[in-house]
Design an enzyme around this catalytic site. Structure first.
Site, PDB file in Angstrom:
ATOM      1  N   GLU A 291      -4.552  -5.321  -6.605  1.00  0.00           N
ATOM      2  CA  GLU A 291      -3.994  -4.051  -6.116  1.00  0.00           C
ATOM      3  C   GLU A 291      -2.466  -4.014  -6.221  1.00  0.00           C
ATOM      4  O   GLU A 291      -1.869  -2.936  -6.067  1.00  0.00           O
ATOM      5  CB  GLU A 291      -4.419  -3.821  -4.659  1.00  0.00           C
ATOM      6  CG  GLU A 291      -5.910  -3.568  -4.531  1.00  0.00           C
ATOM      7  CD  GLU A 291      -6.378  -3.454  -3.084  1.00  0.00           C
ATOM      8  OE1 GLU A 291      -7.484  -2.940  -2.882  1.00  0.00           O
ATOM      9  OE2 GLU A 291      -5.666  -3.884  -2.162  1.00  0.00           O
TER      10      GLU A 291
ATOM     11  N   HIS B 195      -3.291  -1.396   2.589  1.00  0.00           N
ATOM     12  CA  HIS B 195      -4.087  -0.257   3.074  1.00  0.00           C
ATOM     13  C   HIS B 195      -5.431  -0.696   3.661  1.00  0.00           C
ATOM     14  O   HIS B 195      -6.433  -0.021   3.498  1.00  0.00           O
ATOM     15  CB  HIS B 195      -4.244   0.799   1.974  1.00  0.00           C
ATOM     16  CG  HIS B 195      -4.897   0.304   0.714  1.00  0.00           C
ATOM     17  ND1 HIS B 195      -4.550   0.753  -0.533  1.00  0.00           N
ATOM     18  CD2 HIS B 195      -5.883  -0.592   0.514  1.00  0.00           C
ATOM     19  CE1 HIS B 195      -5.283   0.151  -1.440  1.00  0.00           C
ATOM     20  NE2 HIS B 195      -6.108  -0.665  -0.839  1.00  0.00           N
TER      21      HIS B 195
ATOM     22  N   HIS C 144     -11.991   2.674  -3.809  1.00  0.00           N
ATOM     23  CA  HIS C 144     -12.880   1.525  -3.578  1.00  0.00           C
ATOM     24  C   HIS C 144     -14.351   1.936  -3.598  1.00  0.00           C
ATOM     25  O   HIS C 144     -15.167   1.379  -2.870  1.00  0.00           O
ATOM     26  CB  HIS C 144     -12.604   0.874  -2.222  1.00  0.00           C
ATOM     27  CG  HIS C 144     -11.176   0.494  -1.991  1.00  0.00           C
ATOM     28  ND1 HIS C 144     -10.194   1.415  -1.724  1.00  0.00           N
ATOM     29  CD2 HIS C 144     -10.561  -0.708  -1.971  1.00  0.00           C
ATOM     30  CE1 HIS C 144      -9.031   0.785  -1.555  1.00  0.00           C
ATOM     31  NE2 HIS C 144      -9.234  -0.500  -1.700  1.00  0.00           N
TER      32      HIS C 144
ATOM     33  N   HIS D 103      -5.300 -11.206  -1.462  1.00  0.00           N
ATOM     34  CA  HIS D 103      -6.551 -11.321  -0.706  1.00  0.00           C
ATOM     35  C   HIS D 103      -7.732 -11.431  -1.654  1.00  0.00           C
ATOM     36  O   HIS D 103      -7.672 -10.994  -2.795  1.00  0.00           O
ATOM     37  CB  HIS D 103      -6.754 -10.183   0.292  1.00  0.00           C
ATOM     38  CG  HIS D 103      -6.903  -8.784  -0.275  1.00  0.00           C
ATOM     39  ND1 HIS D 103      -5.952  -8.178  -1.066  1.00  0.00           N
ATOM     40  CD2 HIS D 103      -7.885  -7.867  -0.129  1.00  0.00           C
ATOM     41  CE1 HIS D 103      -6.353  -6.953  -1.363  1.00  0.00           C
ATOM     42  NE2 HIS D 103      -7.528  -6.735  -0.823  1.00  0.00           N
TER      43      HIS D 103
END
Lengths: 119, 282
Positions: free
Chosen positions: B242, B12, B59, B195
């Site tokens: 995530e 996303h 976030h 990431h």
């Protein structure tokens, strides 16, 4: 591949786990950065950065890291990257700019490093 | 009764929102990423879900560190996409499904999953980018389902374990399947894959680990529950946690699934980008 249980006390190189200790340390800095979701807050910071930082109760290390736009120093002072990204956004710095700064690379070299990991 | 048709995962990444706004789908950088979505569009056009349960991680828009729910479920009539501070175009509100939200909250708390219920929840790129990818033009796509957002904490450790995430999904499935109305439901697991944005290890991507996760999650998600949270950070990067959202989604699909499509591409922004569609039933 070998997936084994890991010693929870072994540090991960180049990585700060944002846990309760860091959350306490960085609360003022992160709260200020969270405020930057609002456009008028971003403008208020640009108009008077020192006053804005004082209003949120940042300590000297946090203030200096912000003045220097030094991401590693902001993390060491308790900053969480999700909130710091909003600070970076004020200065139009994207995640590659931030990545390049933290790794001491040029932005082009950092982008190439990302591409190379797909090969 | 309501039934779950399948689950879809996607990264996303905020930059995707800008790429869509600037119509860069055929740009050489973006094309290998957007190539993962036409089969998903076909499946959604065929199955036309009524409800989308969108499992994502906030976030720093809907929640701050002052109060950080481990698992939060939206129970609002609509969900606003608000300014995140860095200039992604904001979308119109997404219609909610509060009756089913409350049914899920009731059922899961009865099942001893303690939920934070949210009658107002601003949704960030973690929620809206997948909606745009799966239903282009969202929220104004003609087949846009009504939405139920579920956010899990990956901002602040301690984060949930992968085992807890999978069990959350299983409990979610029980709650959805006991909803009396005859509705078709699709479950999204968004975020990841590997990431890391922060620290001297920024830019870390782990293709081998991502592929391992994508392989195992189809028919052997239990194997992934052996990975500790610390190991997940080490292997997937600080924000690769995530992947929890993928596990929550997978738990909601039941034991037997069929893989319809998958795509994996490095890099999109700083991330190994993965997309999968799993249909319920063997």
């Amino acid at each position: 591949m070998d997936i084994t249980e890991f010693d929870h006390h072994t540090p991960i190189e180049g990585t700060t786990l944002f846990d309760g200790k860091m959350a306490m340390k960085g609360y003022a800095l992160n709260k200020m950065c969270y405020s930057f979701n609002a456009a008028d807050a971003r403008q208020a910071f640009l108009d008077d950065p020192e006053g804005y930082m004082t209003r949120f109760g940042l300590n000297d290390a946090q203030k200096q890291a912000c003045r220097d736009k030094n991401v590693l120093a902001m993390i060491a002072a308790g900053g969480n990257i999700y909130y710091l990204a909003k600070f970076a956004g004020i200065f139009k710095l994207g995640v590659q700019d931030v990545g390049a700064q933290q790794t001491g690379m040029s932005v082009e070299a950092f982008k190439q490093k990302l591409v190379d990991q797909g090969k | 009764m309501a039934r779950i048709l399948g689950g879809i995962t996607t990264s996303h990444i905020p930059a995707v929102g800008n790429a869509i706004a600037n119509e860069l789908q055929d740009d050489p950088y973006w094309k290998p990423f957007f190539a993962g979505y036409p089969k998903v569009h076909d499946w959604l056009a065929d199955t036309k879900p009524d409800i989308v349960i969108n499992i994502y991680n906030d976030h720093g828009l809907g929640f701050f560190l002052d109060k950080m729910p481990t698992f939060a479920i939206g129970a609002a009539h609509e969900y606003r996409n608000e300014d995140e501070g860095w200039g992604i175009p904001q979308l119109d509100p997404f219609p909610g499904a509060p009756e089913m939200s409350w049914h899920i909250i009731e059922g899961m708390v009865e099942d001893e999953f303690d939920i934070t219920s949210c009658q107002e929840l601003a949704v960030d790129h973690g929620f809206v980018v997948p909606m745009q990818l799966f239903w282009p033009g969202a929220p104004h796509h003609p087949d846009m389902p009504r939405a139920i957002p579920i956010s899990a904490n990956t901002v602040q450790h301690p984060i949930p374990t992968l085992n807890r995430a999978l069990n959350f999904g299983k409990s979610l499935r029980r709650a959805v399947e006991s909803f009396p109305e005859d509705l078709k439901v699709v479950v999204l697991g968004t975020g990841g894959l590997s990431h890391q944005l922060d620290g001297e290890r920024a830019g870390f991507i782990n293709k081998e680990f991502d592929r391992y996760c994508m392989d195992k999650i189809v028919h052997d998600p239990e194997a992934l529950t052996k990975i500790s949270r610390h190991e997940l950070v080490r292997q997937a990067g600080a924000q690769g946690t995530e992947f929890l959202m993928w596990m929550m989604m997978r738990g909601a699909l039941g034991d037997d699934v069929t893989e319809v499509t998958r795509n994996y591409h490095i890099p999109i922004s700083n991330t190994g980008a993965g997309t999968m569609l799993l249909e319920c039933g063997g």
